[in-house]
Design an enzyme around this catalytic site. Sequence first.
Site, short mmCIF file in Angstrom:
data_model
loop_
_atom_site.label_atom_id
_atom_site.label_comp_id
_atom_site.label_asym_id
_atom_site.label_seq_id
_atom_site.Cartn_x
_atom_site.Cartn_y
_atom_site.Cartn_z
N ASN A 219 55.86 115.15 -36.77
CA ASN A 219 55.80 113.74 -37.14
C ASN A 219 54.76 113.08 -36.25
O ASN A 219 55.00 112.84 -35.08
CB ASN A 219 57.18 113.09 -36.94
CG ASN A 219 57.14 111.60 -37.21
OD1 ASN A 219 56.14 111.07 -37.71
ND2 ASN A 219 58.22 110.90 -36.89
N LYS B 98 53.59 110.14 -36.48
CA LYS B 98 53.78 108.68 -36.32
C LYS B 98 52.44 107.97 -36.55
O LYS B 98 51.67 108.41 -37.38
CB LYS B 98 54.43 108.38 -34.96
CG LYS B 98 55.68 109.23 -34.74
CD LYS B 98 56.48 108.87 -33.53
CE LYS B 98 57.69 109.80 -33.42
NZ LYS B 98 58.59 109.47 -32.32
N HIS C 280 63.75 107.18 -40.30
CA HIS C 280 63.47 107.45 -38.89
C HIS C 280 63.97 106.27 -38.05
O HIS C 280 63.89 105.12 -38.49
CB HIS C 280 61.96 107.67 -38.68
CG HIS C 280 61.66 108.22 -37.32
ND1 HIS C 280 61.62 107.44 -36.19
CD2 HIS C 280 61.41 109.49 -36.92
CE1 HIS C 280 61.36 108.21 -35.15
NE2 HIS C 280 61.23 109.46 -35.55
N GLU D 17 62.70 104.73 -35.69
CA GLU D 17 61.69 103.69 -35.45
C GLU D 17 61.61 102.74 -36.64
O GLU D 17 61.33 101.55 -36.47
CB GLU D 17 60.33 104.34 -35.16
CG GLU D 17 60.32 104.96 -33.76
CD GLU D 17 59.44 106.19 -33.62
OE1 GLU D 17 58.57 106.42 -34.47
OE2 GLU D 17 59.64 106.92 -32.63
N GLU E 21 68.35 113.11 -34.71
CA GLU E 21 67.46 112.63 -33.66
C GLU E 21 68.17 111.53 -32.86
O GLU E 21 68.16 110.36 -33.27
CB GLU E 21 66.19 112.03 -34.28
CG GLU E 21 65.35 113.02 -35.05
CD GLU E 21 63.88 112.61 -35.07
OE1 GLU E 21 63.05 113.46 -34.72
OE2 GLU E 21 63.56 111.46 -35.41
N GLY F 196 60.90 110.49 -27.53
CA GLY F 196 59.79 110.05 -26.68
C GLY F 196 60.16 109.81 -25.23
O GLY F 196 59.38 109.24 -24.47
N SER G 8 62.17 114.79 -27.98
CA SER G 8 61.59 115.48 -26.82
C SER G 8 61.64 117.00 -26.92
O SER G 8 61.91 117.70 -25.94
CB SER G 8 62.28 115.00 -25.53
OG SER G 8 62.10 113.60 -25.37
N GLY H 242 55.76 113.87 -29.97
CA GLY H 242 54.72 114.02 -28.95
C GLY H 242 54.09 115.40 -28.86
O GLY H 242 52.86 115.53 -28.82
P1 13P Z 1 59.32 113.08 -29.63
O1 13P Z 1 59.23 114.54 -29.96
O2 13P Z 1 58.04 112.49 -29.17
O3 13P Z 1 60.48 112.79 -28.75
O4 13P Z 1 59.63 112.33 -31.03
C1 13P Z 1 60.65 112.80 -31.83
C2 13P Z 1 60.58 112.11 -33.14
O5 13P Z 1 60.79 110.92 -33.26
C3 13P Z 1 60.23 112.93 -34.31
O6 13P Z 1 60.47 112.24 -35.49
#
Ligand code: 13P
Length: 255
Positions: free
Chosen positions: A9, A11, A94, A96, A166, A172, A212, A234
């Site tokens: 992802n 983002k 998601h 976010e 998640e 993150g 993460s 990430g």
């Molecule tokens: P990270 O791997 O950066 O923690 O993000 C996870 C995420 O939100 C994948 O959709």
Amino acid sequence: MRTPLIAANWKMHKTLEEAVSFVSRFAVLAPERKIETVICPAFVHLAAVGEACRKNGIKLGAQNLFWEAAGAFTGEVSPPMLKDLGVDYVIIGHSERREHFAETDQQISRKVKAAFQFDLVPILCVGETLEQRRANRTMEVIAGQVSTALHGLNAASVRKMVIAYEPVWAIGSGLSAAGSDAGAAGKRIRAVIGEMFSLEAADAVRILYGGSVQAENIADFLRETEIDGALVGGASLAADSFARLVSRAQEAVTV
Ligand code: 13P
């Protein structure tokens, strides 16, 4: 039985050039993949990244969609538009989007239905906040998100989908959940699907862990029988780190 899946992802990251060159570099670094690999770039890069992905056996995912097929919805992107570009998967709900764009479970449910209607595989995201976790509400929150999002679907659709657990606090933050936490969440998600649809659907759904995930900890999650892969933020942004992660995942699933 369930094909392992690692999804990137991205983002709101990368220029067009960065997005396309990632795919060719990743394909060189990880040429042979037994694991299904999906890249989810920004909408505006789907066409170009999709073309590169097709040449390299990588599946294409979008990060969102709107539930109507067409209409006066300025700024939105419809399921047939995604289908047109060769999109296979679509991330829905998601955290976010729930947090910054106030997406509700009801809206998420409409999006999941719309994805199925246009033959896109939803990657439904669920997970608790730190506050909910501290209040021992993790399982209740996950079960509620799953049952609302899947309400009104049938077993034949549900069995094809992907659900990503998640935990919001792990995204993150560099602070991933323990493998056993992900396993417990996966078990609960399958129990909800078993009650709502069928045991066969519960068994067929692929469940990912996200939050993460890196090359160093991917094996901890894949070791869990209920977890079939990962949704990676990430660590999916650099071709080298994503290739390392996919290679570790391959080692873990063949053991
Ligand atoms: P990270 O791997 O950066 O923690 O993000 C996870 C995420 O939100 C994948 O959709």
